[in-house]
Each structure stands twice: as C-alpha cells, then as structure tokens.
Design an enzyme around this catalytic site. Structure first.
Site, short mmCIF file in Angstrom:
data_model
loop_
_atom_site.label_atom_id
_atom_site.label_comp_id
_atom_site.label_asym_id
_atom_site.label_seq_id
_atom_site.Cartn_x
_atom_site.Cartn_y
_atom_site.Cartn_z
N ASN A 20 -12.93 -3.25 2.42
CA ASN A 20 -13.79 -1.87 2.49
C ASN A 20 -14.87 -2.02 1.28
O ASN A 20 -14.40 -2.20 0.36
CB ASN A 20 -12.95 -0.70 2.55
CG ASN A 20 -12.17 -0.68 3.83
OD1 ASN A 20 -12.28 -1.07 4.80
ND2 ASN A 20 -10.88 -0.05 3.46
N HIS A 27 -10.43 -5.29 -3.30
CA HIS A 27 -9.03 -5.67 -2.82
C HIS A 27 -9.08 -6.05 -1.22
O HIS A 27 -9.94 -5.46 -0.50
CB HIS A 27 -8.01 -4.65 -2.75
CG HIS A 27 -8.37 -3.20 -2.57
ND1 HIS A 27 -9.40 -2.44 -3.09
CD2 HIS A 27 -8.17 -2.51 -1.23
CE1 HIS A 27 -9.57 -1.30 -2.45
NE2 HIS A 27 -8.84 -1.37 -1.39
N ASP A 32 0.84 -1.28 -0.08
CA ASP A 32 0.07 -0.17 -0.07
C ASP A 32 0.83 1.13 -0.13
O ASP A 32 2.15 1.32 0.80
CB ASP A 32 -0.97 0.00 1.34
CG ASP A 32 -1.91 0.92 1.04
OD1 ASP A 32 -3.20 0.64 1.16
OD2 ASP A 32 -1.65 2.09 1.25
N VAL A 65 -10.94 2.96 -3.67
CA VAL A 65 -10.19 2.47 -5.06
C VAL A 65 -11.39 1.33 -5.43
O VAL A 65 -11.58 0.46 -4.64
CB VAL A 65 -8.95 1.99 -4.94
CG1 VAL A 65 -8.72 1.27 -6.47
CG2 VAL A 65 -8.08 3.03 -4.79
#
Ligand code: DGP
Length: 114
Positions: free
Chosen positions: A87, A100, A30, A96
């Site tokens: 999330n 993921h 990240d 985004v």
C-alpha cells in the site's frame, strides 16, 4: 526518515510474532490479520513508501518479494495461492510509513480490492 512502530519491531523495542529474519528483511505476523496467513515483510533499512525507493533499493525490494514467496512455500500455501500487496500513501491505504509487503493467504481473495 521518520521512525515508526515497525522500526521499533526491527530494533526489538516492542514485541512481534517474528516468522523470518535475514540481514536485510524482517517478517512478522500482522496484528490485525485480514486472512488466515497475514505476514508483513519489512526492510530493516527504513524506506517510508514505495515512492521513496530508488534504483539503489532494487535488490532490497526483490528480497522482500522473494522472502514472501519462500515463506508461502514453507507454509504450504504457494500452490493454492496468495496475494502480496504494497500500500502506498493515503489512497493506497498505507497507515505505517515504513514500506512493507503484505502476504495474505488461506482464503480466496477478491478482485478488485476494495
Ligand atoms: P498498511 O495499511 O499497508 O500500512 O499496513 C499496516 C499494517 O500493520 C496493518 O495491517 C496493521 C499492522 N500493524 C500496525 N501496527 C502493528 C503492530 O504494532 N504490530 C504488528 N504486528 N502489526 C501492526
């Protein structure tokens, strides 16, 4: 499905610190780490959010989690523990829109999350 920065990373159009790859999954660090270990596991095939996953994606979702668990073992953080997070949408904190799994490790996590 819309393209995102993660699609560009999957296609190697922009750089990322890639730590794992197989036919279906790419994992990279990240950009804004929230823990000493913070890696994102993304399917190469775009699924925008968990809401957009279907039964046909069950294997792929499982592969993301298993890839995260394998990476945690390789990094030696499996025994002390870690957190995986997906999330979803605005209130879930998703920014985004290419699904993921976050793997966070190397510090004590708090509960409940903020
Ligand atoms: P989420 O809020 O769950 O959608 O998480 C998106 C994460 O993606 C966030 O922790 C920051 C990270 N991120 C955003 N842009 C980039 C990028 O260009 N490269 C990398 N490596 N990570 C990014």
């Amino acid at each position: 499905m819309g393209d995102t920065i993660f699609g560009k990373i999957v296609r190697r159009e922009i750089p990322a610190d890639i730590v794992y790859e197989d036919d279906d999954v790419l994992a990279f660090r990240d950009l804004n780490p929230q823990a000493p270990v913070h890696v994102l596991f993304v399917p190469k095939q775009v699924i925008a959010t968990l809401n957009d996953a279907s039964a046909a994606d069950a294997d792929l979702l499982g592969k993301l989690l298993l890839a995260a668990a394998s990476y945690a073992k390789r990094e030696g953080v499996d025994k002390e523990g870690y957190r995986t997070v997906i999330n979803c949408n605005e209130q879930g904190g998703q920014t985004v829109f290419h699904l993921h799994v976050h793997l966070l490790a190397g510090r004590r996590m708090t509960w409940p999350p903020g």
